[in-house]
Enzyme design. Structure first.
Site: not given
Length: 262
Positions: A144, A179, A205, A241
């Site tokens: 990530e 993300d 995310q 998140e």
């Protein structure tokens, strides 16, 4: 296929103890959970919380070194290779017990005592090993990109670098964790980034800049993004998140159509 949302229990429900957050997430309609690290608890104890609440373990991180004192991963660090492989073995043991098929492998911070190419070579080699080890357990290792404003010095700092590594290593058990919050802060152009990287994305995310709050509190138009993900057939988990701007339950208004219980 409807979108699937996982509560990140390291960010949400901070008002209650960690093991109680599983029940809270399920009562709010979540079908999956993720978190940073499970290692303070026995895997069997977490498994019971999952089973009791009908939850899927969507994701967690391989141990990242001395996280409380600033370490943010081991996989790119010279001289820590054995420690990294041991932490990977530990994570796979937990994942097997919890029925989890995705592990986030954190890169670590830039080590300025060695050349960047040296650190990249260590990272590349460790990711190759991680993919091969994970394949044996039918687990996918994820990397990530994390923006360096929130995490100064993080070695894997942009999506282009992550995609290049995945392409170079070319192993089906090494894929991308996308993300949206970090992509917005590093690259922007979220939709085109997603469409370009979709073939290698296995987990998403969400949070909303500038404060990393809930999806309906910030600069990103998440309803548009959710519609696009559904239209394009994304069938993986979407991890929530984010930092709730008030109590977690009070920040779930955006999720009513997806969770059904808020």
């Amino acid at each position: 296929m409807p979108l699937k949302f996982a509560a990140n229990l390291s960010f949400l429900y901070q008002e209650i103890p960690f093991l109680d957050r599983f029940e809270a997430a399920a009562s709010d309609g979540f079908k999956g959970v993720e978190y940073l690290f499970p290692y303070e608890f026995e895997a069997a104890e977490i498994k019971k919380r999952l089973d009791d609440n009908g939850l899927t373990q969507a994701l967690f991180n391989v141990a990242a070194g001395d996280f409380n004192n600033g370490e943010r991963g081991l996989s790119s660090l010279t001289g820590r290779e054995a420690e990294f492989l041991a932490s990977l073995d530990q994570a796979i043991e937990y994942a097997t017990e919890l029925g989890c098929t995705r592990l986030h492998v954190m890169a670590g911070l830039r080590d300025t005592t060695v050349a960047e190419e040296t650190q990249l070579a260590v990272y590349r080699n460790n990711l190759r090993k991680a993919a091969a080890v994970c394949e044996k357990s039918r687990i996918t290792a994820l990397i990530e990109p994390i923006n360096t404003r929130d995490m100064p010095g993080y070695f894997l700092s942009n999506a282009s670098m992550a995609a290049a590594l995945i392409e170079e290593i070319n192993h089906p058990n090494l894929r991308l964790q996308f993300d949206i919050y970090h992509v917005q802060r590093t690259d922007g152009d979220i939709i085109r980034q997603y469409q370009k990287l979709a073939p290698i994305i296995r987990h998403i995310q969400i949070a909303n800049p500038p404060n990393r709050f809930e999806p309906d509190n910030g600069e990103i138009n998440y309803p548009y993004i959710f519609d696009l993900l559904a239209a394009e057939g994304y069938d993986g988990w979407i991890g929530c998140e984010y930092k709730p701007s008030s109590s977690t339950r009070e920040t779930l208004g955006w999720a009513r159509e997806f969770l059904g219980a808020t």
